[in-house]
Design a protein around this motif. Sequence first.
Motif, PDB file in Angstrom:
ATOM      1  N   PHE A 124       0.825  -1.206   0.000  1.00 14.72           N
ATOM      2  CA  PHE A 124       0.000   0.000   0.000  1.00 14.72           C
ATOM      3  C   PHE A 124       0.861   1.259   0.000  1.00 14.72           C
ATOM      4  CE2 PHE A 124      -4.187  -1.944   1.390  1.00 14.72           C
ATOM      5  CZ  PHE A 124      -4.868  -1.455   0.284  1.00 14.72           C
ATOM      6  N   ALA A 127       2.350   1.518  -3.509  1.00 19.30           N
ATOM      7  CA  ALA A 127       1.309   1.952  -4.441  1.00 19.30           C
ATOM      8  C   ALA A 127       0.947   3.418  -4.192  1.00 19.30           C
ATOM      9  CB  ALA A 127       0.069   1.072  -4.291  1.00 19.30           C
ATOM     10  N   GLY A 128       1.020   3.828  -2.926  1.00 15.05           N
ATOM     11  CA  GLY A 128       0.745   5.222  -2.582  1.00 15.05           C
ATOM     12  C   GLY A 128       1.773   6.163  -3.187  1.00 15.05           C
ATOM     13  N   TYR A 131       0.945   6.481  -6.762  1.00 18.90           N
ATOM     14  CA  TYR A 131      -0.286   7.270  -6.866  1.00 18.90           C
ATOM     15  C   TYR A 131       0.028   8.768  -6.784  1.00 18.90           C
ATOM     16  CZ  TYR A 131      -5.035   8.859  -5.715  1.00 18.90           C
ATOM     17  OH  TYR A 131      -6.246   9.495  -5.698  1.00 18.90           O
ATOM     18  N   TRP A 134       1.785   9.844  -9.937  1.00 19.77           N
ATOM     19  CA  TRP A 134       0.840   9.900 -11.044  1.00 19.77           C
ATOM     20  C   TRP A 134      -0.037  11.159 -10.978  1.00 19.77           C
ATOM     21  CZ3 TRP A 134      -4.643   8.870 -10.200  1.00 19.77           C
ATOM     22  CH2 TRP A 134      -5.393   8.975 -11.370  1.00 19.77           C
ATOM     23  N   ASN A 173     -10.147   5.321 -11.379  1.00 14.46           N
ATOM     24  CA  ASN A 173      -8.783   5.864 -11.386  1.00 14.46           C
ATOM     25  C   ASN A 173      -8.331   6.379 -10.033  1.00 14.46           C
ATOM     26  OD1 ASN A 173      -8.219   5.367 -14.114  1.00 14.46           O
ATOM     27  ND2 ASN A 173      -9.283   7.214 -14.746  1.00 14.46           N
ATOM     28  N   ARG A 177      -7.869   2.113  -8.510  1.00 13.94           N
ATOM     29  CA  ARG A 177      -6.541   1.870  -9.083  1.00 13.94           C
ATOM     30  C   ARG A 177      -5.452   1.660  -8.028  1.00 13.94           C
ATOM     31  NH1 ARG A 177      -4.101   5.881 -13.534  1.00 13.94           N
ATOM     32  NH2 ARG A 177      -5.482   4.654 -14.879  1.00 13.94           N
ATOM     33  N   PRO A 178      -5.272   2.570  -7.061  1.00 10.29           N
ATOM     34  CA  PRO A 178      -4.208   2.335  -6.069  1.00 10.29           C
ATOM     35  C   PRO A 178      -4.459   1.095  -5.218  1.00 10.29           C
ATOM     36  CG  PRO A 178      -5.576   4.202  -5.440  1.00 10.29           C
ATOM     37  CD  PRO A 178      -5.954   3.853  -6.829  1.00 10.29           C
ATOM     38  N   HIS A 181      -3.596  -1.957  -7.385  1.00  9.07           N
ATOM     39  CA  HIS A 181      -2.150  -1.965  -7.599  1.00  9.07           C
ATOM     40  C   HIS A 181      -1.439  -2.607  -6.409  1.00  9.07           C
ATOM     41  CE1 HIS A 181       1.601   0.518  -8.986  1.00  9.07           C
ATOM     42  NE2 HIS A 181       1.645  -0.741  -9.399  1.00  9.07           N
ATOM     43  N   ALA A 182      -1.886  -2.275  -5.214  1.00  4.47           N
ATOM     44  CA  ALA A 182      -1.277  -2.827  -4.001  1.00  4.47           C
ATOM     45  C   ALA A 182      -1.706  -4.270  -3.764  1.00  4.47           C
ATOM     46  CB  ALA A 182      -1.656  -1.969  -2.798  1.00  4.47           C
ATOM     47  N   ALA A 244       2.952   0.820 -12.880  1.00  2.77           N
ATOM     48  CA  ALA A 244       3.302   2.182 -12.473  1.00  2.77           C
ATOM     49  C   ALA A 244       3.645   3.030 -13.699  1.00  2.77           C
ATOM     50  CB  ALA A 244       4.479   2.153 -11.500  1.00  2.77           C
ATOM     51  N   TYR A 247       0.499   3.855 -15.702  1.00  3.26           N
ATOM     52  CA  TYR A 247      -0.284   4.929 -15.090  1.00  3.26           C
ATOM     53  C   TYR A 247       0.318   6.289 -15.437  1.00  3.26           C
ATOM     54  CZ  TYR A 247      -2.194   1.123 -12.220  1.00  3.26           C
ATOM     55  OH  TYR A 247      -2.789  -0.034 -11.792  1.00  3.26           O
TER      56      TYR A 247
END
Length: 256
Positions: A124, A127-128, A131, A134, A173, A177-178, A181-182, A244, A247
Amino acid sequence: MSDNGCGFPAPGLHSFLFKPIATVGGFEFNKVMLLALITTLLVVTFFTLAFGKAKVVPGKLQMIGEAGYDFVRRGIVYETLGKKEGEKFVPLMVSLFFFIWIMNIWSVIPLAQFPVSSIIAYPFVLAGIVYVVWVSVTFKRHGFVGFFKNVTGYDKELGGVLPLVMFIEFFSNLLVRPFTHAVRLFANMFAGHLMLVMFTVASWYLLNSWLIPAAGVSFIMTMVMIVFELFVQAVQAYVFVLLACSYIQGALAEHH
């Protein structure tokens, strides 16, 4: 004896819980945190030694470092973002790839035997980071209005279904999405570790019973799972970084 009465200590959520190694000011430091810290030190130390005093004719360590760096740069970043746009994101993607890969590899290392990324907090956080990058890139490239169009998939040619599409895209999105992704990284490492623990414990349990031939089969399956996990660990690092980059590629794309 286990709770089910058969004597087999079946793996479960308890396999992912660790007692604190130390407690400082109410903060508990456990095995997973130690492995994450060692991972960070390994990645930083390796690339510092490999490129700290780079030479025109590279030594063995520099050659290995360049091969790994070039694999991510050319095989993932350039292929997704192109050389011009992608170059500035290469250091981040290389760091993410090797950090995730080493975190995963701990699963098959004696004494460690645990993939850090099977604890969902770590995927997380990573992914953060992606994010935030992005969102920042999208704002910087397109401004507020352009950002809104980008994340909602705005296209006036959609006509009457445009509001529905915008709502779905916005939700997907910015929120889904995040999370996905995690979870993609976490779920694969969680399941893989659970399978490894199951076959390893089963081999030991059967070896200490009259089902010794079955223990041999279970041991072979353990070896097969280890080889398979080594492949999955590298693939998951690759997929995380590839997503990643995709994105960011979407953030850089023009929307009219």
